[in-house]
Design a protein around this motif. Structure first.
Motif, short mmCIF file in Angstrom:
data_model
loop_
_atom_site.label_atom_id
_atom_site.label_comp_id
_atom_site.label_asym_id
_atom_site.label_seq_id
_atom_site.Cartn_x
_atom_site.Cartn_y
_atom_site.Cartn_z
N VAL A 92 77.93 -1.37 -79.58
CA VAL A 92 78.61 -1.94 -80.74
C VAL A 92 78.73 -0.85 -81.80
O VAL A 92 77.73 -0.44 -82.39
CB VAL A 92 77.86 -3.17 -81.31
CG1 VAL A 92 78.62 -3.74 -82.50
CG2 VAL A 92 77.66 -4.24 -80.25
N GLY A 93 79.93 -0.34 -81.98
CA GLY A 93 80.17 0.72 -82.94
C GLY A 93 80.85 0.20 -84.19
O GLY A 93 80.67 -0.96 -84.57
N GLN A 94 81.64 1.03 -84.85
CA GLN A 94 82.28 0.67 -86.12
C GLN A 94 83.71 0.18 -85.88
O GLN A 94 83.96 -1.00 -85.84
CB GLN A 94 82.24 1.86 -87.07
CG GLN A 94 80.82 2.18 -87.49
CD GLN A 94 80.73 3.32 -88.48
OE1 GLN A 94 79.66 3.65 -88.91
NE2 GLN A 94 81.82 3.95 -88.84
N ALA A 95 84.64 1.11 -85.76
CA ALA A 95 86.04 0.80 -85.52
C ALA A 95 86.70 2.06 -84.97
O ALA A 95 86.22 3.16 -85.21
CB ALA A 95 86.72 0.36 -86.82
N PRO A 96 87.79 1.91 -84.23
CA PRO A 96 88.46 3.10 -83.69
C PRO A 96 88.97 4.01 -84.80
O PRO A 96 89.40 3.54 -85.85
CB PRO A 96 89.64 2.53 -82.91
CG PRO A 96 89.39 1.07 -82.79
CD PRO A 96 88.46 0.67 -83.88
N GLY A 97 88.92 5.31 -84.54
CA GLY A 97 89.58 6.28 -85.41
C GLY A 97 91.01 6.48 -84.92
O GLY A 97 91.46 5.80 -83.99
N THR A 98 91.71 7.42 -85.51
CA THR A 98 93.12 7.63 -85.15
C THR A 98 93.28 8.13 -83.71
O THR A 98 94.22 7.74 -83.02
CB THR A 98 93.80 8.63 -86.12
OG1 THR A 98 93.02 9.82 -86.19
CG2 THR A 98 93.95 8.03 -87.50
N LYS A 99 92.35 8.99 -83.24
CA LYS A 99 92.46 9.50 -81.86
C LYS A 99 92.29 8.37 -80.85
O LYS A 99 93.01 8.29 -79.85
CB LYS A 99 91.41 10.58 -81.60
CG LYS A 99 91.72 11.90 -82.25
CD LYS A 99 90.66 12.93 -81.94
CE LYS A 99 90.93 14.21 -82.68
NZ LYS A 99 89.86 15.18 -82.56
N VAL A 100 91.31 7.50 -81.12
CA VAL A 100 91.07 6.37 -80.23
C VAL A 100 92.25 5.39 -80.31
O VAL A 100 92.71 4.86 -79.29
CB VAL A 100 89.73 5.68 -80.57
CG1 VAL A 100 89.58 4.37 -79.83
CG2 VAL A 100 88.57 6.62 -80.23
N HIS A 101 92.76 5.16 -81.49
CA HIS A 101 93.93 4.28 -81.65
C HIS A 101 95.11 4.82 -80.83
O HIS A 101 95.79 4.06 -80.14
CB HIS A 101 94.33 4.16 -83.12
CG HIS A 101 95.58 3.36 -83.33
ND1 HIS A 101 95.56 1.99 -83.48
CD2 HIS A 101 96.88 3.73 -83.38
CE1 HIS A 101 96.81 1.56 -83.62
NE2 HIS A 101 97.62 2.60 -83.57
N ALA A 102 95.32 6.13 -80.90
CA ALA A 102 96.45 6.74 -80.19
C ALA A 102 96.34 6.60 -78.68
O ALA A 102 97.33 6.37 -77.99
CB ALA A 102 96.59 8.20 -80.59
N THR A 103 95.12 6.75 -78.15
CA THR A 103 94.93 6.72 -76.68
C THR A 103 94.59 5.33 -76.15
O THR A 103 94.79 5.06 -74.97
CB THR A 103 93.80 7.67 -76.25
OG1 THR A 103 92.56 7.24 -76.84
CG2 THR A 103 94.09 9.11 -76.67
N GLY A 104 94.01 4.48 -77.01
CA GLY A 104 93.56 3.17 -76.55
C GLY A 104 92.27 3.25 -75.74
O GLY A 104 91.86 2.27 -75.13
N ILE A 105 91.61 4.41 -75.77
CA ILE A 105 90.36 4.60 -75.01
C ILE A 105 89.20 4.69 -76.00
O ILE A 105 89.18 5.58 -76.85
CB ILE A 105 90.42 5.90 -74.16
CG1 ILE A 105 91.61 5.84 -73.19
CG2 ILE A 105 89.11 6.11 -73.41
CD1 ILE A 105 91.90 7.16 -72.51
N PRO A 106 88.23 3.76 -75.92
CA PRO A 106 87.13 3.79 -76.89
C PRO A 106 86.29 5.05 -76.79
O PRO A 106 86.08 5.59 -75.70
CB PRO A 106 86.30 2.55 -76.53
CG PRO A 106 86.71 2.16 -75.16
CD PRO A 106 88.08 2.71 -74.93
N TRP A 107 85.82 5.54 -77.93
CA TRP A 107 84.94 6.71 -78.00
C TRP A 107 85.57 7.94 -77.36
O TRP A 107 84.88 8.80 -76.84
CB TRP A 107 83.57 6.41 -77.38
CG TRP A 107 82.78 5.38 -78.13
CD1 TRP A 107 82.69 4.05 -77.83
CD2 TRP A 107 81.99 5.58 -79.31
NE1 TRP A 107 81.90 3.42 -78.76
CE2 TRP A 107 81.46 4.33 -79.68
CE3 TRP A 107 81.69 6.70 -80.09
CZ2 TRP A 107 80.63 4.17 -80.78
CZ3 TRP A 107 80.87 6.53 -81.20
CH2 TRP A 107 80.35 5.27 -81.53
#
Length: 194
Positions: free
Chosen positions: A40-55
């Motif tokens: 359980v983390g915080q929220a996606p950053g822009t890189k994660v948002h762009a790829t759709g891959i968590p962490w």
């Protein structure tokens, strides 16, 4: 489509916070009915948002080092379930990304956790996850909560966020790398090895 897949699709199509999200909704999470460890983390950053891959960023690289697992193991949802406090990128504030949107976890966490009955350990990464899951049991500071990790085992393992922004915290708290990370690696290894 079975009930589990329908539930996952429902969350992926969530538009609850749409008007507050600068890049639009794109819920990023990964769960499986056989998941053993929940992150359980915080929220996606822009890189994660762009790829759709968590962490899928430098924070993820550091987290995998702490867990002593490779990318293939980390992204095996039957081992690691991944569920942030906010499933979508919340936008940018003065000091970095904004906090996770507050409606997300109450809306989805319990529902999704019900699909993961085999979870043996929940990694609470950062203050938002610790506040939500530990409530009054957390300590006065994130440092004190993480330092007291043994109090929360076997259910929870509180961790500092592995962001490069926390390098200074790591330097001023060498006990984390020396004492906490080896225990974390051992716990993860025990669970994965079963």
């Amino acid at each position: 489509m079975n009930h589990f897949n329908r539930q996952v699709e429902e969350v992926k199509n969530c538009r609850l916070c749409e008007h507050h999200l600068p890049l639009g909704p794109r819920p990023v999470f990964s769960i499986h009915p056989k998941s053993k460890i929940l992150i359980v983390g915080q929220a996606p950053g822009t890189k994660v948002h762009a790829t759709g891959i968590p962490w899928n960023d430098p924070s993820g690289d550091e987290l995998r080092r702490w867990l002593d697992v490779d990318r293939e193991t980390f992204y095996d949802a039957s081992i690691f379930g991944i569920m942030p406090m906010g499933f979508c990128y919340p936008g940018r504030g003065k000091g970095g990304d904004l906090p996770p949107r507050p409606k997300c976890a109450p809306q989805w966490h319990d529902l999704l956790k019900n699909w993961m009955p085999e979870i043996e350990l929940v990694l609470l990464i950062g203050a938002y996850a610790q506040n939500y899951y530990l409530g009054k049991r957390k300590k006065k500071s994130l440092r004190d909560t993480v330092k007291s990790y043994e109090e929360y085992l076997p259910e929870f393992f509180p961790l500092v966020h592995p962001s490069p922004r926390n390098r200074r915290w790591m330097k001023t708290n060498p006990w984390f790398e020396e004492e906490v990370v080896p225990v974390l690696k051992l716990k993860v290894s025990e669970i994965i090895g079963k």
